[in-house]
Scaffold this active site. Sequence first.
Site, mmCIF file in Angstrom:
data_model
loop_
_atom_site.group_PDB
_atom_site.id
_atom_site.type_symbol
_atom_site.label_atom_id
_atom_site.label_comp_id
_atom_site.label_asym_id
_atom_site.label_seq_id
_atom_site.Cartn_x
_atom_site.Cartn_y
_atom_site.Cartn_z
ATOM 1 N N CYS A 2 0.848 -1.193 0.000
ATOM 2 C CA CYS A 2 0.000 0.000 0.000
ATOM 3 C C CYS A 2 0.887 1.247 0.000
ATOM 4 O O CYS A 2 1.932 1.286 0.647
ATOM 5 C CB CYS A 2 -0.933 0.084 1.188
ATOM 6 S SG CYS A 2 -2.057 -1.288 1.311
ATOM 7 N N ARG A 27 3.934 -0.356 -4.860
ATOM 8 C CA ARG A 27 3.657 -0.879 -3.513
ATOM 9 C C ARG A 27 2.372 -1.684 -3.454
ATOM 10 O O ARG A 27 2.067 -2.302 -2.430
ATOM 11 C CB ARG A 27 3.576 0.280 -2.514
ATOM 12 C CG ARG A 27 4.830 1.106 -2.434
ATOM 13 C CD ARG A 27 4.643 2.252 -1.483
ATOM 14 N NE ARG A 27 4.541 1.821 -0.109
ATOM 15 C CZ ARG A 27 5.572 1.661 0.714
ATOM 16 N NH1 ARG A 27 6.783 1.918 0.297
ATOM 17 N NH2 ARG A 27 5.393 1.261 1.949
ATOM 18 N N TRP A 75 -2.532 -2.798 -1.615
ATOM 19 C CA TRP A 75 -2.199 -4.211 -1.740
ATOM 20 C C TRP A 75 -3.040 -4.886 -0.666
ATOM 21 O O TRP A 75 -2.811 -4.684 0.527
ATOM 22 C CB TRP A 75 -0.707 -4.439 -1.508
ATOM 23 C CG TRP A 75 -0.286 -5.853 -1.764
ATOM 24 C CD1 TRP A 75 0.000 -6.416 -2.969
ATOM 25 C CD2 TRP A 75 -0.101 -6.883 -0.798
ATOM 26 N NE1 TRP A 75 0.349 -7.730 -2.806
ATOM 27 C CE2 TRP A 75 0.290 -8.049 -1.486
ATOM 28 C CE3 TRP A 75 -0.246 -6.944 0.598
ATOM 29 C CZ2 TRP A 75 0.549 -9.253 -0.837
ATOM 30 C CZ3 TRP A 75 0.012 -8.151 1.232
ATOM 31 C CH2 TRP A 75 0.402 -9.286 0.520
ATOM 32 N N ASN A 101 -1.544 2.499 5.512
ATOM 33 C CA ASN A 101 -0.646 1.444 5.044
ATOM 34 C C ASN A 101 -0.212 0.665 6.280
ATOM 35 O O ASN A 101 0.358 1.250 7.200
ATOM 36 C CB ASN A 101 0.567 2.073 4.349
ATOM 37 C CG ASN A 101 1.694 1.080 4.139
ATOM 38 O OD1 ASN A 101 1.443 -0.111 3.931
ATOM 39 N ND2 ASN A 101 2.930 1.540 4.203
ATOM 40 N N GLY A 102 -0.507 -0.634 6.295
ATOM 41 C CA GLY A 102 -0.132 -1.451 7.455
ATOM 42 C C GLY A 102 -1.292 -2.364 7.830
ATOM 43 O O GLY A 102 -2.182 -2.619 7.017
ATOM 44 N N GLU A 488 17.295 -17.699 -7.632
ATOM 45 C CA GLU A 488 16.916 -16.353 -8.057
ATOM 46 C C GLU A 488 16.349 -16.366 -9.481
ATOM 47 O O GLU A 488 15.360 -15.701 -9.771
ATOM 48 C CB GLU A 488 18.140 -15.429 -7.929
ATOM 49 C CG GLU A 488 17.944 -14.013 -8.401
ATOM 50 C CD GLU A 488 16.819 -13.241 -7.710
ATOM 51 O OE1 GLU A 488 16.237 -13.736 -6.731
ATOM 52 O OE2 GLU A 488 16.494 -12.147 -8.190
ATOM 53 N N LYS A 492 12.554 -15.187 -10.467
ATOM 54 C CA LYS A 492 12.278 -14.155 -11.479
ATOM 55 C C LYS A 492 11.218 -14.665 -12.446
ATOM 56 O O LYS A 492 10.275 -13.956 -12.767
ATOM 57 C CB LYS A 492 13.537 -13.770 -12.275
ATOM 58 C CG LYS A 492 14.585 -12.954 -11.567
ATOM 59 C CD LYS A 492 14.182 -11.545 -11.240
ATOM 60 C CE LYS A 492 13.458 -11.472 -9.946
ATOM 61 N NZ LYS A 492 14.149 -11.265 -8.718
ATOM 62 N N GLU A 495 7.645 -15.009 -10.733
ATOM 63 C CA GLU A 495 6.888 -13.827 -10.325
ATOM 64 C C GLU A 495 6.400 -12.990 -11.489
ATOM 65 O O GLU A 495 5.383 -12.334 -11.365
ATOM 66 C CB GLU A 495 7.634 -12.986 -9.277
ATOM 67 C CG GLU A 495 8.933 -12.421 -9.663
ATOM 68 C CD GLU A 495 9.587 -11.649 -8.503
ATOM 69 O OE1 GLU A 495 8.918 -11.237 -7.561
ATOM 70 O OE2 GLU A 495 10.817 -11.451 -8.584
ATOM 71 N N HIS A 511 17.618 -36.586 -6.120
ATOM 72 C CA HIS A 511 16.937 -37.099 -4.929
ATOM 73 C C HIS A 511 15.431 -36.803 -4.962
ATOM 74 O O HIS A 511 14.783 -36.824 -3.934
ATOM 75 C CB HIS A 511 17.566 -36.501 -3.668
ATOM 76 C CG HIS A 511 19.006 -36.883 -3.517
ATOM 77 N ND1 HIS A 511 19.409 -38.137 -3.121
ATOM 78 C CD2 HIS A 511 20.146 -36.191 -3.755
ATOM 79 C CE1 HIS A 511 20.725 -38.196 -3.102
ATOM 80 N NE2 HIS A 511 21.204 -37.019 -3.487
ATOM 81 N N LYS A 610 5.963 -4.344 -4.226
ATOM 82 C CA LYS A 610 7.415 -4.175 -4.148
ATOM 83 C C LYS A 610 7.912 -4.255 -2.713
ATOM 84 O O LYS A 610 8.950 -4.829 -2.429
ATOM 85 C CB LYS A 610 7.767 -2.810 -4.753
ATOM 86 C CG LYS A 610 9.240 -2.520 -4.805
ATOM 87 C CD LYS A 610 9.883 -3.266 -5.940
ATOM 88 C CE LYS A 610 11.384 -3.118 -5.970
ATOM 89 N NZ LYS A 610 12.003 -4.233 -6.682
HETATM 90 O O1 M6R Z 1 12.774 -4.921 -0.007
HETATM 91 P P1 M6R Z 1 13.278 -6.299 0.355
HETATM 92 O O2 M6R Z 1 14.577 -6.597 -0.288
HETATM 93 O O3 M6R Z 1 13.310 -6.540 1.828
HETATM 94 O O4 M6R Z 1 12.202 -7.277 -0.264
HETATM 95 C C1 M6R Z 1 12.286 -8.655 -0.090
HETATM 96 C C2 M6R Z 1 11.377 -9.380 -1.048
HETATM 97 O O5 M6R Z 1 10.053 -9.006 -0.844
HETATM 98 C C3 M6R Z 1 11.753 -9.111 -2.517
HETATM 99 O O6 M6R Z 1 13.078 -9.429 -2.776
HETATM 100 C C4 M6R Z 1 10.849 -9.936 -3.448
HETATM 101 O O7 M6R Z 1 11.102 -11.289 -3.311
HETATM 102 C C5 M6R Z 1 11.039 -9.481 -4.903
HETATM 103 N N1 M6R Z 1 9.773 -9.294 -5.534
HETATM 104 C C6 M6R Z 1 11.801 -10.422 -5.724
HETATM 105 O O8 M6R Z 1 11.942 -10.012 -7.035
#
Ligand code: M6R
Length: 615
Positions: A2, A27, A75, A101-102, A488, A492, A495, A511, A610
Amino acid sequence: MCGIVGYIGSNRAYDILIQGLKRLEYRGYDSAGVALVDCDGKLKIHKSQGKVSNLESIASGANVEGHLGIAHTRWATHGEPNDINAHPHVSQSGMIALVHNGTIENYAVLKKVLMEHGYEFKSETDTEVLVQLIEYIKLTSSCTLLEAVREALLQVEGAYAIAVVEQNDPDTLIVARKSSPLVIGVGENETFIASDATPIVGYTDQVIYLKDNEIGVIRRGEPVQVLSMFNNEPSTINIQKLKLSLAQLEKGGYDTFMLKEIFEQPSTLRDCLRGRIVDNCRRVTLSGVDLNQERFKTAERITLVACGTSWHAALIGKRLIQDFCKMPVEVEYASEFRYGNPVLNEKDIVISISQSGETADTLAAIELAKAKGAFVYGICNVVGASIPRTTDSGTYIHVGPEIGVASTKAFTGQVTVLTLLALSVGQLRGAIDDATLHEVLAALDKIPETIEEALKVDPEVKKLSRIFSYAHNFLYLGRGYNYPTALEGALKLKEISYIHAEGYPAAEMKHGPIALIDHDMPSVIIAPSDSLYDKIISNVQQVKSRGGAVVAIVSKGNKAMNDIADFCIEIPEVPECLTPLVASIPLQLLAYYIAVNKGKDVDQPRNLAKSVTVE
Ligand code: M6R
């Protein structure tokens, strides 16, 4: 999670709020809304499910006049993303509007009490409870809005950054924060508030970062006042200069922020390294380490805590610290660490890694580590965010604002800083020999150019992506330093393209996951010419002999892999510990192009935000 924005001044609030919401959309983008207080004392609310552009359509043609307003991009946490649950929420009488926000953890109890007093609720949100509570207190105690906000917040448990306005007071905006960020931008006869500084850039560079348990009172034509929530006493106001430019917030000719951020990496890594490699690549200077040498020399263990991509960077950090500092290292998901009763003492260093510096679980992990006596170090991107303000010391990665929800340049920035930190601490502890230190530092110094070279695979990866956009499942395999790179790469792809992808240590594949392999499930195998190359060749063969297609990421000049893998993508040769930095480039591009081929919104993938400021 948010984004909130607010404005009070002499310009039309609506335009500033909409632009601010667009900058905060990373956000959350489940719904958006604005509340405007008209000069004639009317409160106008416009809100809509979906992105800010939907809100603009809904509001087009409507009366959006007013010089005071608050706005929100959501969000969803409590209640599905629809028009009713969208913020701003309004009190029963329609007089008070609030954005939040929260999360309000005790909202159910408060709601029950308010319902017993005749309050009716329209939405399923926790936020509506807060605005109703403020009104209830204001009416029953005959107090001012400010007093009611303060009293209500003392009853609330949870995390919040809020902004509140009242219909019959077009001259006052009240804000408050606890565990969610809030920035106040102080302009000439106008004031801005927002979840981060991006909506403020271009209007003023004078900002105040509200601290936890502070209330900001912004009255038209008066200096901003900040009060302690507990005793109502004025707090010291620290106005800081914002170092953020409009150009950093724009796409700069790219179709998306994500692509811009992928291609920016040579320059962001240059910024990240600036002034940190010294004495002809024989020493690192990181002020956070330099100022705390004794701590780092005597530490008995380092624990890295993070979430998501930052956690993948932490896994690479673990290997770097083990290799160069020869000391015990652990890596924990912040969300597990905070509830895992970790055994820590003053000989422990906890390194928290976060791009946003606002991730709720990472913040909670920091608080816990501090309470247990550990020295807490932060690696963060957003300057002035909650994490760098909470940690004992730390380092910024300085890669500039990352707007695409999928993290790319922040990941390489984090790995770069972790490399610097491991080398610096290794030297301090006498755990690394000069030749190794020099070899790695010389290569790291050149990493911006090396990444530029790695980015040249773009057309090749784009072409390859067309072949693989059909797949429903992917396996990403790597060993050693590149097991986290595989995780990673898989994250990517998941998501932004919504394709199921699993990252696995290549040798573990036999395994279990090997059972999944058939000709419909491609594997991306990271196989640079490093100490584990011969081992990973066997893993490639295991996949091939079961009919799986293999895309191999190999070091430049490796022609042998052409005979085994279906496709090879070459990356520049670097010391083993730096291979994640270069290998992640084709993986970012592959995920990007597959998502684009599938018509997905890569900058704002579904269900994600984000910055994750809720548990
Ligand atoms: O802002 P942060 O690095 O603490 O965020 C952590 C994760 O939420 C963030 O890396 C998330 O996994 C990304 N969307 C990955 O691309």
